[in-house]
Design a protein around this motif. Structure first.
Motif, PDB file in Angstrom:
ATOM      1  N   GLY A 246      84.510   3.421 -54.162  1.00  0.00           N
ATOM      2  CA  GLY A 246      85.242   4.560 -54.688  1.00  0.00           C
ATOM      3  C   GLY A 246      86.742   4.566 -54.485  1.00  0.00           C
ATOM      4  O   GLY A 246      87.418   5.510 -54.911  1.00  0.00           O
TER       5      GLY A 246
ATOM      6  N   ILE B 185      93.281  11.349 -55.045  1.00  0.00           N
ATOM      7  CA  ILE B 185      93.174   9.889 -55.148  1.00  0.00           C
ATOM      8  C   ILE B 185      92.851   9.320 -53.777  1.00  0.00           C
ATOM      9  O   ILE B 185      93.411   9.761 -52.764  1.00  0.00           O
ATOM     10  CB  ILE B 185      94.497   9.329 -55.715  1.00  0.00           C
ATOM     11  CG1 ILE B 185      94.581   9.698 -57.205  1.00  0.00           C
ATOM     12  CG2 ILE B 185      94.621   7.835 -55.488  1.00  0.00           C
ATOM     13  CD1 ILE B 185      95.908   9.412 -57.839  1.00  0.00           C
TER      14      ILE B 185
ATOM     15  N   GLN C  62      82.410   5.852 -49.428  1.00  0.00           N
ATOM     16  CA  GLN C  62      81.941   6.442 -50.687  1.00  0.00           C
ATOM     17  C   GLN C  62      81.903   7.963 -50.599  1.00  0.00           C
ATOM     18  O   GLN C  62      82.306   8.663 -51.530  1.00  0.00           O
ATOM     19  CB  GLN C  62      80.561   5.873 -51.050  1.00  0.00           C
ATOM     20  CG  GLN C  62      80.098   6.245 -52.441  1.00  0.00           C
ATOM     21  CD  GLN C  62      80.985   5.635 -53.542  1.00  0.00           C
ATOM     22  OE1 GLN C  62      81.143   4.428 -53.623  1.00  0.00           O
ATOM     23  NE2 GLN C  62      81.584   6.487 -54.363  1.00  0.00           N
TER      24      GLN C  62
ATOM     25  N   ASP D 150      90.570   4.176 -55.088  1.00  0.00           N
ATOM     26  CA  ASP D 150      91.371   4.124 -56.306  1.00  0.00           C
ATOM     27  C   ASP D 150      92.536   3.160 -56.171  1.00  0.00           C
ATOM     28  O   ASP D 150      92.873   2.441 -57.098  1.00  0.00           O
ATOM     29  CB  ASP D 150      91.897   5.522 -56.637  1.00  0.00           C
ATOM     30  CG  ASP D 150      90.770   6.516 -56.824  1.00  0.00           C
ATOM     31  OD1 ASP D 150      89.985   6.315 -57.768  1.00  0.00           O
ATOM     32  OD2 ASP D 150      90.660   7.452 -56.010  1.00  0.00           O
TER      33      ASP D 150
ATOM     34  N   HIS E  36      87.595  12.751 -55.024  1.00  0.00           N
ATOM     35  CA  HIS E  36      87.564  12.782 -56.489  1.00  0.00           C
ATOM     36  C   HIS E  36      87.144  14.153 -57.008  1.00  0.00           C
ATOM     37  O   HIS E  36      87.579  14.586 -58.072  1.00  0.00           O
ATOM     38  CB  HIS E  36      86.637  11.686 -57.014  1.00  0.00           C
ATOM     39  CG  HIS E  36      87.168  10.303 -56.744  1.00  0.00           C
ATOM     40  ND1 HIS E  36      86.406   9.165 -56.782  1.00  0.00           N
ATOM     41  CD2 HIS E  36      88.414   9.878 -56.397  1.00  0.00           C
ATOM     42  CE1 HIS E  36      87.151   8.112 -56.493  1.00  0.00           C
ATOM     43  NE2 HIS E  36      88.371   8.526 -56.248  1.00  0.00           N
TER      44      HIS E  36
ATOM     45  N   ALA F 187      85.361   9.171 -50.875  1.00  0.00           N
ATOM     46  CA  ALA F 187      85.822   9.033 -52.256  1.00  0.00           C
ATOM     47  C   ALA F 187      85.269  10.170 -53.108  1.00  0.00           C
ATOM     48  O   ALA F 187      86.003  10.802 -53.877  1.00  0.00           O
ATOM     49  CB  ALA F 187      85.376   7.685 -52.822  1.00  0.00           C
ATOM     50  N   ASP F 188      84.001  10.429 -52.949  1.00  0.00           N
ATOM     51  CA  ASP F 188      83.371  11.474 -53.761  1.00  0.00           C
ATOM     52  C   ASP F 188      84.040  12.813 -53.500  1.00  0.00           C
ATOM     53  O   ASP F 188      84.341  13.573 -54.431  1.00  0.00           O
ATOM     54  CB  ASP F 188      81.875  11.544 -53.448  1.00  0.00           C
ATOM     55  CG  ASP F 188      81.136  10.279 -53.905  1.00  0.00           C
ATOM     56  OD1 ASP F 188      81.718   9.522 -54.710  1.00  0.00           O
ATOM     57  OD2 ASP F 188      80.010  10.036 -53.429  1.00  0.00           O
TER      58      ASP F 188
ATOM     59  N   THR G  17      99.454  12.827 -59.491  1.00  0.00           N
ATOM     60  CA  THR G  17      98.801  14.143 -59.370  1.00  0.00           C
ATOM     61  C   THR G  17      99.802  15.271 -59.434  1.00  0.00           C
ATOM     62  O   THR G  17      99.408  16.421 -59.659  1.00  0.00           O
ATOM     63  CB  THR G  17      98.064  14.245 -58.024  1.00  0.00           C
ATOM     64  OG1 THR G  17      99.024  14.052 -56.975  1.00  0.00           O
ATOM     65  CG2 THR G  17      96.966  13.202 -57.910  1.00  0.00           C
TER      66      THR G  17
ATOM     67  N   GLY H  40      90.086  15.998 -57.600  1.00  0.00           N
ATOM     68  CA  GLY H  40      91.145  15.313 -58.357  1.00  0.00           C
ATOM     69  C   GLY H  40      92.140  14.588 -57.485  1.00  0.00           C
ATOM     70  O   GLY H  40      93.233  14.240 -57.930  1.00  0.00           O
TER      71      GLY H  40
END
Ligand SMILES: Cc1ncc(COP(=O)(O)O)c(C=O)c1O
Ligand SMILES: Cc1ncc(COP(=O)(O)O)c(C=O)c1O
Lengths: 475, 524, 524, 475
Positions: free
Chosen positions: D261, D241, D229, D263, D236, D232-233, D158, D239
């Motif tokens: 979710g 991780i 989840q 990574d 994400h 994660a959402d 990133t 952007g």
């Protein structure tokens, strides 16, 4: 337990596969396979066994828990011998016999089991060097069996019945040998003198009806026979065979019996790289000269070197297989079966690791520590060595002079964490030292026995006092 | 080529490890050491002096034994290499050693015994210090008593044949105790009973009568009845026999023996197919034995140590060998054999590490598990039989169309007649595929024999692979017989010449003898 | 042919075991079990109910993981077969993994650690229950302090590179503690120092300067002096370097670093040739490390676990990582790192089984033995160098005519120019004789490199065999180059295609990925 | 010691061979080989080390004697976890990794070391199934290192510095990770709520400068994250991780993070077939999806499947070797070295033995026993569970209400042979149960704690009495 019963040791308990296989053979159930087992012989109930421990962790906890109740010689000071000995087992020995390939093999051919053949042929060869003999068997069960067979061989070869037993022999071993050969042979004892064989007594008893003279060296009490050649000459003079039962551990320093006239040398290999295993790790060797009259009487398998189609390749095979019961059932020599091959591999690895110098050093340590222990105990007032022979590893003391019994000594010293030896009769105690028994260990034993003798003397004095002055008591 | 990987061909492209190691003596270098021995303490040496120099005349060895001198790693390497050149049951689909019951010896049992709590126990220690060992021996004997139905069991013997010896020694002692020792001089067995029954009876002084089966391969009851007489000491039979055929008249055999005052001895070395199904005692036997290293999952150790279990009826119990483990309340102690005991067969309590392994094996399975062992061994055997009989040239003589118990003695006679390739040659060629078999005990009553016993340990996929290999070799025998005849090709060593092994002038049973007989070859 | 056996040919007729095993997933059969888990007790289940059913939404796994389903023996068999397909140091003359110090890992040490007294110890137990473990850690650290000459030693790290990380982390902390963290941004190393020095320095945020040797292959002191500056945090050097050349000006290197305020870090991963000869601290180093799994005889485990030992001067001691074992009289206790400690590098006390092995290894040898290790490793290396340099086409670049310490980086450049056969190809072909080597770390400063390090563990006969094999392969490269180019021929597998391994579209790092990428290949 | 010094580990100490080799290279003595080592750097004396134990038996006695001073968890009732766990290790696992061929190999090529490549590739694959991820590394040192690297990867990918640490993490692990990444990354704590991550808090702190959100599940106290989840959402969306540190032991029953979710999933494999080894047996896994952006950031070796010249042969090789420091020194990703391959092989064997059903059964036992232990301890007056999350294997209790301290509980129960857990702060005790902890074991712990609480209450009451009636005291 899960329904259906699927077990990690039995892959085809998996229900789908089981069904598939039954279908393939056209059977409705496994019951069909038992058609020949009559109904009235069928158990018809579950075996009455403890609840199983199908999860490995539960099994491990249970068995380890039982074994945890043992207190091994590593946690006691042990002077126990009498057939099973605490020697150091080099780690490489355990590594080799722990290899799956050796541990789980059985009876493959010289191709797919080349390694086993070579390892066992090398065992034969390494023992041959130690014993100075040209033929050594794939091990039989133990020294008891080896000796029984050695004498039976002598009986078959000579066609005679009398055997002179000229050494002190372990009672269990004597019992086994006697029952083993009694149909064919009569054992007669020629009592030893001062620990070793009575050569004159043997000569007196020898005759044309004697099949064998049986010498044990070291004897039951660890005495080393030192007049073997004279005994051999006397036996051979009447056509008898000299059978020497022995422990090979000392032949790094001691002259092997084959060099002093022995015809058959036999014994146990437990001292050569096997743990004590509560007496459960023995192997019997039988060694003879490369004389077909002897070789053809041996029941065990004998591996031999062979060539292959490829020059320089080392191959192996069975020597004179026709001797065996595998080949000719009751027409073979005695019988052969699953015996002690893995222990033979172990003994071979052990000898290869030790080499000539290691076996010499070991023999010397054993002789030295034995002599030291004899002196340490023999110097205690009232304790007497039972004979004046050279001893290897074991010797007997008589504790009568100290007003003690052998079992009394054992009981008293066990309370201190010492196993002082094995009683043999009321006052005789057989004490064993090995390379694992340090000078300090021996000194500790001697101190404990000294203390016991002193206490016994004090008690005796007190009793004497009591006896001397009965008046006091009445007072 | 690149990914994906193509499918595997029909037969495994096997090659056994080949290290071409010389004989160990040729690896010696003067001065190298494999392991060092602890030193004699100065205090000991000062006290006892030079113990070797002061040995009596002639007792000190003059020339050191010509053992090899090798560093530790080289010894290890040599034996590790040899080990890779050996096909242990852990490595192959070991169904080819029929009658030997090659089953999985669980690794957890190896781990459980690998403790000084067992390996460093001396058999004459205070029983108070050996309660774990004694309890395991006792419990295992009791479990085997239940499994066999016999009154008492002893685990004292060190193998199946030793147990058979104990059987006949007990029988002999029993008849002698009854004053019939001199009268009963014969033992009857069958040709498909293990040879050690005949051989041990002979060694115990008996005349041996061997019965052949009837035309169907079943033990011949009529023949037995003809052979029995007041001279009979015992019948000693294996059942199921080496053919995998269970004698349906076994009870009648026992009864017939009893009718003439003989005892009945049951060789149950391999009880793998009938565990929990039927028991020796229920058929009336007086004595029996198990091969613990077969039926009860201890490893075969390249040929031992094994363990025998002798089971006896109450009448025979006083004759059991060796010391016995006895329970007093919740404590265990050792009792020497009584006056009628045949005494020790070997030292102490038998092969203790095997007893612990067997205990763990039974405890991992229980009653349901033992029955699953038997049923699966039998299922596997009948499945494999189906697969083998599909191979042209293979047959299963006797009991045609009937099921077998745990093994089958097959024959390649048809194939041999067609191709001249022997069963032995086929077995050797099979080793090129990582499989092998043994033929059977002599005499080859079944011609061109081979004996398969799949036990419970192998999966269907493995049995299929095994059958596929035999089918392939049979095909080769027809199509490319030279390939079979000159086998092995993918093995550690090649076709070996066994011509010297029966010639006393030429055989070489030790390196010593080899060097003496072939002085020019030293250093080969 | 019959006895005697002909002499062996010049080269071992080796073949590695080949089992042609499929990938383990292909051995799965629905329903088979490898090991069973203990059951939840009824009392527990009654109390807690169905713990899976009552998991929060989404937490219960929907599809079980597609692990294989296999009986226990089949799993064992698969991995035993794979093991035979692996050439452990115990099995071969493992001198070809130069820089890796493949020495004998004594079997007794494996036996000594195989006890619940070590394997079942939890690191947070009462120290009173862990005195044995703590004492061994403490003693081993003290012995390594004597061997290195450093003030303090920590066995906390799990490998050589982890120890190098600890070195640079301590150096960083040290400069920061002195207020020079921002100023000192460079680390200097040499191209023949292990790459982890450069890589760990970079990971710690430093700019890396790599020096090349002088024309003779000796570390270039003048180049170092040019590179040093107040920006230098440390020099991090291996010595002897990967070439086996000892830097005779090592003291001057350290002094020059100190002169600009930089620290000197000594990569002694492989101190095998100088044990008891010379010590890190005596050359003035501030920090150093040993690879315990190299120099101190612990097995390499197919690539770990290893163990690192970090040695430091008194000034650096407060920065040591992890918890420390401290002696109080005759008791041992654990002390957490102080305020300046770089903290934990990994859990607890490092790879404890390796520490115990190393302790046993040093105790088996003592001072005289360690010196014999060094001297013999060096003798073996110079002997092997003589044998290798006799092979036409092989050379040992640099320091011509001089001795090396414990290893040599050789070159096949001449042979390559003559035959087009690369060093990599020769190494692969050597595996057909049961030998192997690795070339060296990239970049190949020495062209067509191979690096041999015989250590003290191999006998002269073994070194001769190794050299003979390389000579034979070199001969083949000239006379039958196709044999070399298409090698291996006697190995488990054949020439392998590595073209897919750098292509993200095609590589297959797991069975999952393979099945996804090559759906038609499933069941291959 | 013998003169000359000949050692079993060093064959060429044998004097004849040594002389022969010196002669062959034309050296008068080994001194010549050290010509480059300046005289003033030479030690010039023998190292000051303890007397060696050159005889194997002496060495064995010494080392075993030291180890005998340890009292392992098999002889205590242990509830210790916090990074190292007592799980059952199937015997087959030990057998396989004890094989000389695996134990002593190192870094051979995919030919002579085919077995190692296959075993490790299978480890990768078996872990991949358990974690539902396509790429798994050859193990790095441990979960600490794996997590440090996972975050560093996120930083490199990133180009950002901020990392949100949203779970309770073991202090030693946090210390390692922080020091490892601090040049590149800043760790910020988002305190958990009721044991698990504060999703709202995370969302609040997320932004375009966040490299990664780091979740630990189970957390330091064994709490299982159940809103992955959502996290994660949120990550994400900006952007970032999602890095999930975990123990794979539970994924026979629990949904793997990759399916919610994650990574990068990383952690330790000690729970999968490794003994405790006093904390000395750890291995780190890093798992990612089959996305080259992630794969190319991994420093560890990755083995890949390959074809060979022979159809159907399974070959192997290194995937994307150019990533590594072996190939490009400081231009590689971090570094790679000797790490934990043998433990990886072990974990692979373990997973193959367990199969899907075994892992499911194990997960269920762990959840059930944990819940049971929570109830048993939580029911004791004054003892409080610290949160309401689902726990796997570990959970924390607060003993303040019983007037106790965590270390006080430990001291008191150790006296009864119980290790009740690991103190974390003055009143918090982290208790661990595994499949080796039976219901009876838990009941015994609960009884002991109950006893302690009662004693403490009684004492408190006594003190209270004392305080309440000061008059009495003065009397
Ligand atoms: C039926 C039967 N009886 C007896 C034996 C002999 O057992 P052992 O090999 O242990 O002597 C065997 C083993 O081959 C057997 O299969
Ligand atoms: C000189 C040197 N330094 C460092 C290392 C790295 O050690 P490890 O492989 O344990 O990470 C090695 C090992 O290859 C080495 O030889």
């Amino acid at each position: 337990m899960s329904e259906p019963f699927v077990h990690p040791y039995i892959p085809n308990t998996a229900p789908e596969v089981r069904a598939e296989m039954l279908a393939a053979v056209g059977a409705a159930s496994v019951e069909e396979f038992y058609a020949d087992v009559p109904a009235d012989l069928r158990l018809g109930r579950a075996l009455d066994l403890p609840e199983p421990l199908v999860a490995e962790q539960d099994l491990a906890r249970h068995v380890s828990g039982l074994l945890a109740r043992n207190v091994p010689t590593t946690e006691r000071l042990s002077f126990l011998g009498q057939g099973t000995y605490a020697h150091h087992v080099p780690a490489v020995v355990d590594e080799v016999i722990g290899r799956s390939e050796f541990l789980t093999a059985y009876a493959g051919e010289p191709y797919e089991d080349h390694g086993r053949f070579q390892a066992l042929w090398q065992y034969q060869s390494l023992m041959g060097e130690l014993l100075a003999m040209d033929v050594v068997n794939v091990p039989t069960y133990d020294g008891f069996q080896a000796t029984g067979t050695a004498l039976a061989m002598a009986g078959r070869m000579t066609g005679r019945r009398r055997v002179l037993v000229a050494s002190d022999v372990l009672p269990a071993k004597l019992s086994k040998v006697r029952d083993y050969v009694r149909v064919h042979l009569d054992l007669e004892t020629v009592p030893p003198v001062d620990g070793t064989a009575d050569v004159a007594g043997i000569t007196d008893r020898l005759g044309g009806d004697v099949a064998a003279v049986w010498i044990e060296t070291p004897s039951r009490t660890g005495a080393v026979e030192h007049r073997l050649q004279a005994i051999a000459d006397a036996a051979h003079a009447v056509g008898a065979i000299l059978v020497v039962g022995t422990d090979p551990v000392g032949y790094g320093v001691l002259t092997p019996p084959a060099e002093q006239g022995a015809d058959i040398v036999c014994g146990d290999i437990q001292s050569l790289g096997l743990h004590q295993w509560y007496g459960g790790a023995h192997g019997g060797f039988i060694a003879v000269h490369d004389d077909p009259r002897f070789v053809m009487e041996m029941p065990s398998r004998l591996f031999g070197l062979a060539t292959t189609d490829v020059p320089g390749e080392v191959g192996f095979g069975d020597v004179a297989y026709d001797r065996t019961s595998f080949a000719h059932r009751e027409e073979g020599k005695e019988w052969v079966g699953t015996a002690a091959a893995l222990w033979g591999i172990a003994a071979g690895v052990h000898l290869a690791l030790m080499g000539p110098q290691g076996m010499r050093d070991l023999g010397e340590v054993l002789l030295a520590r034995t002599a030291y222990a004899q002196r340490a105990l023999g110097a205690i007032p009232g304790i007497r060595l039972t004979d004046g022979a050279v001893h290897l590893r074991e010797f007997a003391i008589d504790v009568a002079g100290a007003g003690l019994t052998a079992s009394g000594v054992v009981d008293a010293l066990r309370a201190e964490g010492i196993e002082p030896g094995v009683p043999a009769g009321e006052h005789e105690l057989v004490v064993c030292v090995t390379e694992l028994t340090s000078q300090r260990d021996i000194d500790r034993l001697a101190a404990a026995v000294t203390g016991l003798v002193a206490a016994s003397a004090a008690e005796a004095a007190a009793t004497l006092d009591t006896v001397a002055t009965p008046e006091e008591h009445r007072a | 080529m690149s990914l994906p990987i193509a499918p595997k061909p029909a037969h495994r492209r096997f090659h056994q490890a080949r290290w071409d190691e010389p004989v160990i003596f040729e690896l010696s270098t003067p001065g190298e050491r494999g392991v060092l021995v602890t030193a004699v303490e100065p205090g000991v040496r000062d006290t006892v002096g030079d113990v070797v120099a002061t040995l009596p005349e002639g007792l000190a060895r003059r020339t050191p034994p010509a053992l090899p001198e090798m560093g530790q790693m080289r010894v290890l390497k040599h034996y590790l290499r040899l080990s890779q050149e050996n096909l242990g049951a852990d490595l192959n689909v070991d169904v080819g050693q029929g009658t030997c019951t090659m089953k999985y010896a669980p690794k957890v049992n190896e781990q459980l015994i690998s403790t000084p709590k067992l390996s460093a126990m001396h058999p004459l220690q205070d029983p108070a210090d050996a309660q774990g060992a004694l309890e395991i021996i006792w419990r295992t004997e009791r479990m085997l008593a239940e499994i066999s139905g016999m009154e008492e069991v002893s685990l004292h013997t060190q193998g199946g044949s030793a147990a058979i010896w104990a059987n006949i020694a007990m029988i002999r002692a029993y008849h002698e105790a009854n004053g019939e020792g001199a009268q009963r001089r014969e033992v009857i067995t069958t040709i498909f009973s293990h040879p050690s029954n005949a051989a041990a009876a002979k060694a115990a002084g008996y005349d041996v009568i061997t019965l052949h089966p009837d035309a169907d391969g079943y033990p011949d009851l009529a023949a037995l009845k003809r052979a029995l007489s007041p001279r009979t000491a015992a019948i000693m039979v294996t059942n199921p026999e080496d053919t995998g055929i269970y004698n349906p008249a076994i009870r009648e055999w026992v009864d017939a023996a009893h009718a003439v005052g003989a005892l009945a001895s049951y060789d149950q070395a391999n009880a793998n197919g009938i565990l929990g199904i039927t028991r020796a005692r229920d058929a009336g036997f007086d004595v029996c034995h198990f091969n613990v290293h077969k039926t009860f999952g201890t490893p075969h150790g390249s040929g031992g140590p094994g363990t025998g279990a002798n089971g006896v009826s109450a009448a025979l119990a006083p004759f059991l060998p060796g010391p016995r483990v006895v329970r007093d309340g919740d404590r265990y102690r050792v009792e020497e054999g009584g006056p009628r005991s045949i005494g020790a067969i070997g030292p102490f309590h038998g092969v203790v590490p095997n007893i612990v392994r067997a205990y763990a094996w039974i405890m991992a399975l229980g009653a349901e598990g033992l029955r699953a062992v038997a049923e699966t061994a039998v299922l596997n055997n009948n499945y494999l039989m189906k697969r083998i009989l599909e191979i042209p040239g293979a047959s299963a003589p006797y009991a045609t169309g009937r099921r077998r118990i745990e093994q089958v003695r097959y024959s390649w006679q048809e194939l041999f007649e067609e191709t001249g390739i022997s069963s032995e040659e086929i077995g050797i060629r099979a080793s090129d595929f990582g499989m092998h078999y043994w033929t059977s005990h002599h005499p080859y009553v079944v011609p061109q024999p081979f004996t398969l016993e799949p036990t419970e340990s192998y999966s269907k996929a493995e049995l299929d692979e095994y059958a596929d290999v035999l089918a392939e070799v049979a095909r080769e025998a027809r199509e490319t017989p030279e390939v079979v005849r000159t086998a092995p090709h993918n093995q550690t060593v090649h076709h070996t010449h066994h011509d010297d092994l029966d010639d006393p002038e030429r055989w070489a049973i030790t390196w010593r003898a080899y060097r003496r007989k072939y002085p020019d070859a030293v250093g080969a």
